[in-house]
Design a protein around this motif. Sequence first.
Motif, PDB file in Angstrom:
ATOM      1  N   VAL A  73      -2.047   0.974  -8.096  1.00  0.00           N
ATOM      2  CA  VAL A  73      -3.244   1.592  -8.666  1.00  0.00           C
ATOM      3  C   VAL A  73      -2.971   1.805 -10.146  1.00  0.00           C
ATOM      4  CG1 VAL A  73      -4.832   3.538  -8.588  1.00  0.00           C
ATOM      5  CG2 VAL A  73      -3.756   2.728  -6.477  1.00  0.00           C
ATOM      6  N   GLY A  74      -3.751   1.125 -10.999  1.00  0.00           N
ATOM      7  CA  GLY A  74      -3.450   1.100 -12.416  1.00  0.00           C
ATOM      8  C   GLY A  74      -4.205   2.105 -13.251  1.00  0.00           C
ATOM      9  N   SER A  75      -3.929   2.061 -14.532  1.00  0.00           N
ATOM     10  CA  SER A  75      -4.477   3.010 -15.496  1.00  0.00           C
ATOM     11  C   SER A  75      -5.999   3.001 -15.485  1.00  0.00           C
ATOM     12  CB  SER A  75      -3.965   2.661 -16.890  1.00  0.00           C
ATOM     13  OG  SER A  75      -4.516   3.513 -17.853  1.00  0.00           O
ATOM     14  N   GLY A  76      -6.585   4.195 -15.462  1.00  0.00           N
ATOM     15  CA  GLY A  76      -8.032   4.345 -15.524  1.00  0.00           C
ATOM     16  C   GLY A  76      -8.735   4.319 -14.191  1.00  0.00           C
ATOM     17  N   ALA A  77      -8.031   4.005 -13.100  1.00  0.00           N
ATOM     18  CA  ALA A  77      -8.661   3.958 -11.782  1.00  0.00           C
ATOM     19  C   ALA A  77      -9.014   5.367 -11.314  1.00  0.00           C
ATOM     20  CB  ALA A  77      -7.737   3.281 -10.776  1.00  0.00           C
ATOM     21  N   VAL A  78     -10.140   5.484 -10.630  1.00  0.00           N
ATOM     22  CA  VAL A  78     -10.576   6.746 -10.038  1.00  0.00           C
ATOM     23  C   VAL A  78     -10.953   6.474  -8.594  1.00  0.00           C
ATOM     24  CG1 VAL A  78     -12.204   8.664 -10.128  1.00  0.00           C
ATOM     25  CG2 VAL A  78     -11.461   7.565 -12.259  1.00  0.00           C
ATOM     26  N   LEU A  79     -10.243   7.094  -7.645  1.00  0.00           N
ATOM     27  CA  LEU A  79     -10.494   6.897  -6.220  1.00  0.00           C
ATOM     28  C   LEU A  79     -11.146   8.150  -5.652  1.00  0.00           C
ATOM     29  CD1 LEU A  79      -7.122   5.240  -5.092  1.00  0.00           C
ATOM     30  CD2 LEU A  79      -9.162   4.151  -6.051  1.00  0.00           C
ATOM     31  N   GLY A  80     -12.269   7.983  -4.971  1.00  0.00           N
ATOM     32  CA  GLY A  80     -12.953   9.105  -4.367  1.00  0.00           C
ATOM     33  C   GLY A  80     -12.242   9.624  -3.138  1.00  0.00           C
ATOM     34  N   ASP A  81     -12.679  10.788  -2.650  1.00  0.00           N
ATOM     35  CA  ASP A  81     -12.093  11.390  -1.453  1.00  0.00           C
ATOM     36  C   ASP A  81     -12.115  10.414  -0.280  1.00  0.00           C
ATOM     37  OD1 ASP A  81     -11.931  13.655  -2.997  1.00  0.00           O
ATOM     38  OD2 ASP A  81     -13.525  14.743  -1.949  1.00  0.00           O
ATOM     39  N   LYS A  82     -11.042  10.476   0.512  1.00  0.00           N
ATOM     40  CA  LYS A  82     -10.912   9.717   1.759  1.00  0.00           C
ATOM     41  C   LYS A  82     -10.852   8.205   1.544  1.00  0.00           C
ATOM     42  CE  LYS A  82     -13.201  13.309   4.501  1.00  0.00           C
ATOM     43  NZ  LYS A  82     -14.287  13.618   5.464  1.00  0.00           N
ATOM     44  N   THR A  83     -10.475   7.789   0.336  1.00  0.00           N
ATOM     45  CA  THR A  83     -10.285   6.356   0.093  1.00  0.00           C
ATOM     46  C   THR A  83      -9.018   5.867   0.790  1.00  0.00           C
ATOM     47  OG1 THR A  83     -11.401   6.432  -2.042  1.00  0.00           O
ATOM     48  CG2 THR A  83      -9.868   4.612  -1.697  1.00  0.00           C
ATOM     49  N   THR A  84      -9.094   4.692   1.395  1.00  0.00           N
ATOM     50  CA  THR A  84      -7.935   4.043   1.991  1.00  0.00           C
ATOM     51  C   THR A  84      -7.737   2.691   1.327  1.00  0.00           C
ATOM     52  OG1 THR A  84      -8.200   5.118   4.145  1.00  0.00           O
ATOM     53  CG2 THR A  84      -6.936   3.074   4.100  1.00  0.00           C
ATOM     54  N   LEU A  85      -6.550   2.477   0.788  1.00  0.00           N
ATOM     55  CA  LEU A  85      -6.187   1.184   0.230  1.00  0.00           C
ATOM     56  C   LEU A  85      -5.113   0.561   1.120  1.00  0.00           C
ATOM     57  CD1 LEU A  85      -5.990   1.971  -3.614  1.00  0.00           C
ATOM     58  CD2 LEU A  85      -7.920   1.068  -2.296  1.00  0.00           C
ATOM     59  N   THR A  86      -5.427  -0.565   1.730  1.00  0.00           N
ATOM     60  CA  THR A  86      -4.486  -1.217   2.644  1.00  0.00           C
ATOM     61  C   THR A  86      -3.323  -1.816   1.892  1.00  0.00           C
ATOM     62  OG1 THR A  86      -5.840  -3.225   2.560  1.00  0.00           O
ATOM     63  CG2 THR A  86      -6.289  -1.666   4.348  1.00  0.00           C
ATOM     64  N   ASP A  87      -2.269  -2.121   2.626  1.00  0.00           N
ATOM     65  CA  ASP A  87      -1.030  -2.610   2.040  1.00  0.00           C
ATOM     66  C   ASP A  87      -1.275  -3.764   1.064  1.00  0.00           C
ATOM     67  OD1 ASP A  87       0.065  -0.776   3.737  1.00  0.00           O
ATOM     68  OD2 ASP A  87       1.005  -2.240   5.087  1.00  0.00           O
ATOM     69  N   TYR A  88      -0.555  -3.717  -0.065  1.00  0.00           N
ATOM     70  CA  TYR A  88      -0.530  -4.767  -1.094  1.00  0.00           C
ATOM     71  C   TYR A  88      -1.832  -4.881  -1.891  1.00  0.00           C
ATOM     72  CZ  TYR A  88       3.685  -6.039   1.418  1.00  0.00           C
ATOM     73  OH  TYR A  88       4.929  -5.995   2.015  1.00  0.00           O
TER      74      TYR A  88
END
Length: 280
Positions: A262-277
């Motif tokens: 997850v790089g600079s400037g990213a904003v993830l909302g509540d309950k976000t799931t990012l799968t492997d890789y």
Amino acid sequence: IKIRYVVEPAPLGTAGAIKYAGDQLTESVVVFNGDVLTQIDLAGVIRLHRERKARATIVLTPVDNPTAYGLVDTDPEGNVRRFLEKPNPDEITTNNVNAGIYILEPDTFDRIPTNVPWSIERSYFPSLIERKDTFVAYAYDGYWIDIGTPEKYTQVHRDIMDGRYEAEPFRNISAPRTWIAADAKIEDGARIEGPCFIDSGSLVKAGATVGPYSVIGRQTQIEEDAVVSGAVIWPNCRIGHEAVVRDAIVGRNCHIGRNVCVGSGAVLGDKTTLTDYTKV
């Protein structure tokens, strides 16, 4: 000072909401924009308001680029003479802008329509000038920031950790300011680089790195060999094995999978799931 919590049933604008909340009040009303962080002497502002017998007092603060704010011209005595919301570059005559802090007399609210969206900047303030009401400015050049963007939100955390804005729990901690809750668990082999903040119940596993200007919310787990640096992680998150989160904002209850970046400037909302890789 009496504090009253009221939420209008539908958006009424910056002036309409004030009238909805304060229409029955008889004492001076203190108004703060909710996205402003400052160390202003509020008692001093109220004192000026009363000494000048003002109908309204506005706090002004200098900024480098006034085009994103309400520009305010005053005379030598501090009386407001012009209010221009978000001026064009060729209209700028001062760098003093509306700081979003006001003292208002409720008997001026009669010029705000009831239950109608109405702007304090575009309608209410100009009405004060047109009617020649006593409308004064309080100049403030201390710490002030409008936390209206992710970049400014991140900057506030850095300012607190650097001591530019004095706040607990960093107030009496020497640089590099690092605060780790007593019940947070930092395993042997984990690397903590200040300044940073690690909240209650968090776990940083062996081989993981929490880098400078990181904020780790309560009950967050950072797995082996993960790297969090310059990021704000809200509570109850899990940062997976070998994941990297740099200069980003991660909401509550997020799951960052193995080897995610997850790089600079990213904003993830509540309950976000990012799968492997995954790369963001």
